[in-house]
Design a protein around this motif. Structure first.
Motif, short mmCIF file in Angstrom:
data_model
loop_
_atom_site.label_atom_id
_atom_site.label_comp_id
_atom_site.label_asym_id
_atom_site.label_seq_id
_atom_site.Cartn_x
_atom_site.Cartn_y
_atom_site.Cartn_z
N TYR A 185 0.86 -1.18 0.00
CA TYR A 185 0.00 0.00 0.00
C TYR A 185 0.90 1.24 0.00
N ALA A 186 0.43 2.29 -0.61
CA ALA A 186 1.19 3.55 -0.59
C ALA A 186 0.22 4.72 -0.57
N ILE A 187 0.55 5.71 0.22
CA ILE A 187 -0.22 6.96 0.27
C ILE A 187 0.77 8.10 0.07
N ASP A 212 4.91 10.47 2.20
CA ASP A 212 5.10 9.33 1.30
C ASP A 212 5.17 8.09 2.19
N LEU A 213 4.03 7.42 2.36
CA LEU A 213 3.92 6.30 3.28
C LEU A 213 3.80 5.00 2.49
N ASN A 214 4.63 4.02 2.85
CA ASN A 214 4.65 2.74 2.16
C ASN A 214 4.64 1.60 3.19
N PHE A 215 3.69 0.70 3.06
CA PHE A 215 3.60 -0.40 4.00
C PHE A 215 2.92 -1.58 3.32
N GLY A 216 3.03 -2.74 3.97
CA GLY A 216 2.44 -3.93 3.35
C GLY A 216 2.90 -5.19 4.05
N GLY A 217 2.99 -6.27 3.28
CA GLY A 217 3.36 -7.56 3.84
C GLY A 217 4.19 -8.35 2.85
N ALA A 218 4.93 -9.33 3.37
CA ALA A 218 5.77 -10.19 2.52
C ALA A 218 5.76 -11.60 3.08
N HIS A 264 10.34 2.29 2.99
CA HIS A 264 10.90 3.62 3.28
C HIS A 264 9.81 4.68 3.14
N SER A 265 9.52 5.37 4.23
CA SER A 265 8.43 6.34 4.27
C SER A 265 8.95 7.65 4.83
N THR A 266 8.37 8.75 4.37
CA THR A 266 8.82 10.06 4.83
C THR A 266 7.64 10.98 5.11
N LEU A 267 7.85 11.86 6.09
CA LEU A 267 6.96 12.98 6.36
C LEU A 267 7.85 14.20 6.46
N LYS A 268 7.56 15.26 5.73
CA LYS A 268 8.48 16.39 5.75
C LYS A 268 7.76 17.72 5.49
N ASN A 269 8.44 18.77 5.92
CA ASN A 269 8.10 20.14 5.54
C ASN A 269 9.41 20.85 5.20
N LYS A 270 9.41 22.16 5.11
CA LYS A 270 10.61 22.86 4.64
C LYS A 270 11.78 22.75 5.60
N ALA A 275 11.99 10.08 8.46
CA ALA A 275 12.01 8.90 7.61
C ALA A 275 11.96 7.65 8.49
N LEU A 276 11.27 6.63 8.04
CA LEU A 276 11.21 5.40 8.81
C LEU A 276 11.04 4.21 7.88
#
Length: 392
Positions: A185-187, A212-218, A264-270, A275-276
């Protein structure tokens, strides 16, 4: 649907449209129940689709769609609670893409034909051997499916203000029935806006503008589950599957160690970027997890809270916490601060090698045991950092 049209070329051998296009001038939809009324509308829309023979069987399919002037008005009205909450969702452009690799279109069509020919219960039971054969032939159903919804200038208007994003997309991907499948999944959003009146003033500068959020299963084994279910199924019995069958395949599924994944997911502003990434398995009742978090601009968070703490009690409450968290961090050469977090099935948690929470005490029926959750932990022990004490 106003002025809906469609045309395409169908290949019976592939059981799929090898090419096609559809258009509409506009579309409206109304849905109503006791507590909710929805009115949705679209402007002009176009969809294109195509299919080709796949190298490993089935067909590879693609579909793209664009629709203009999307509006959805949702009115919540709960007579029991008296709550009324109208929300309007808008976007001048909605786009959809979908891709399927190795879709078993012909076996799926054969299954549909079987269902039509055997809708009588007696016929279905008499021909269940054929049904099982058709089900097996349809596996893995597809090799891979991927799809994305995208919104331009997305806005949600509500009584508390307008939420929005200049670009917003959600994506989903899934392997077919396999022994080691993946699901993703990605948002993603840019230009995020949140009503500032609902937030403390000091927090506005800390809010992300891009995510940019990425998660799921394997390592997901659906193949063994599906084949075991087909093999065990007996429509002449009630129930058709043994009562403990769900427990059996659940145990088999977990024994293959499926994995929850944070890509690899990120939340950011200026000024700030968080990142996590990490993963988690479930070898027993408790998870075995490792997550790495790194932050650029952590000092900006500290500065904002330090200034706000002088006048805002809530900020004053958070300020010691961000100092303590920094104490566990590891400074990277590029100036980021990193936290490598590991949680083990024994209940222990470490951050950059420092013990945040010890293993759970072994239970003894004859005595009460301390589970260790009340122990103070000093950030930075075995590390280069130092800070206030935490009580996990």
């Amino acid at each position: 649907v106003k002025d809906g049209k469609g045309s395409g070329v169908y290949d019976p051998a592939l059981a799929a449209f090898t090419s096609g296009v559809s258009t509409i001038a506009s579309m409206t939809m109304t849905s109503k129940d006791a507590k909710q009324h929805v009115d949705a509308s679209f402007g002009a829309g176009t969809a294109n689709f195509a299919a080709t023979k796949a190298a490993n069987g089935g067909v590879d399919v693609t579909m793209t769609q664009k629709m203009s002037s999307f509006t959805e008005a949702v009115n919540f009205d709960d007579p029991e609670s008296g709550m009324k909450f109208p929300v309007t969702i808008k976007s001048p452009e909605l786009s959809v893409t979908a891709n399927g690799k190795g879709v078993r279109s012909k076996p799926l069509l054969d299954l549909l034909a079987f269902a039509v020919a055997n809708e009588d219960e007696a016929a279905l039971k008499a021909n269940q051997a054929q049904l099982k054969s058709l089900l097996l032939a349809a596996l893995p159903v597809w090799e891979r499916l991927d799809g994305t919804y995208g919104f331009k200038d997305f806005a949600v208007e509500s009584p508390i203000g307008t939420f929005g994003a200049t670009q917003l997309s959600t994506a989903f991907g899934m392997d077919g029935v396999s022994q080691s499948g993946k699901i993703n999944y990605a948002i993603k959003a840019s230009g995020l806006k949140i009503p500032q009146q609902m937030l403390p003033g000091w927090s506005v500068a800390l809010l992300p503008t891009d995510i940019d959020l990425n998660f799921g299963g394997a390592n997901i084994d659906l193949d063994s589950m599906a084949k075991k279910a087909i093999e065990t199924l007996d429509l002449n019995k009630n129930p058709p599957l043994p009562e403990d069958f769900g427990d059996q395949i659940s145990a088999d599924f977990l024994a293959k160690t499926p994995k929850a994944v944070i890509g690899h997911s990120t939340l950011k502003n200026k000024d700030i970027e968080i990142a996590l990434e990490g993963e988690m398995t479930f070898p027993g009742e408790k998870p075995d997890a490792s997550v790495t978090v790194d932050i650029a601009g952590y000092d900006k968070i500290v500065e904002a809270l330090q200034t706000a703490a002088k006048t805002d009690p809530e900020a004053a409450q958070y300020f010691p916490m961000v100092l303590a968290v920094k104490g566990f961090g590891k400074m990277l050469p590029d100036g980021r601060i990193e936290w490598a977090i590991n949680a083990k099935p024994d209940g222990s948690v470490t951050v950059n090698g420092a013990m945040l929470k010890p293993a759970d005490a072994v239970e003894d029926d004859s005595t009460d045991q301390d589970d260790g959750t009340d122990q103070d932990v000093v950030p930075g022990e075995g590390n280069s950092g130092a800070g206030a004490k935490l009580q996990p």
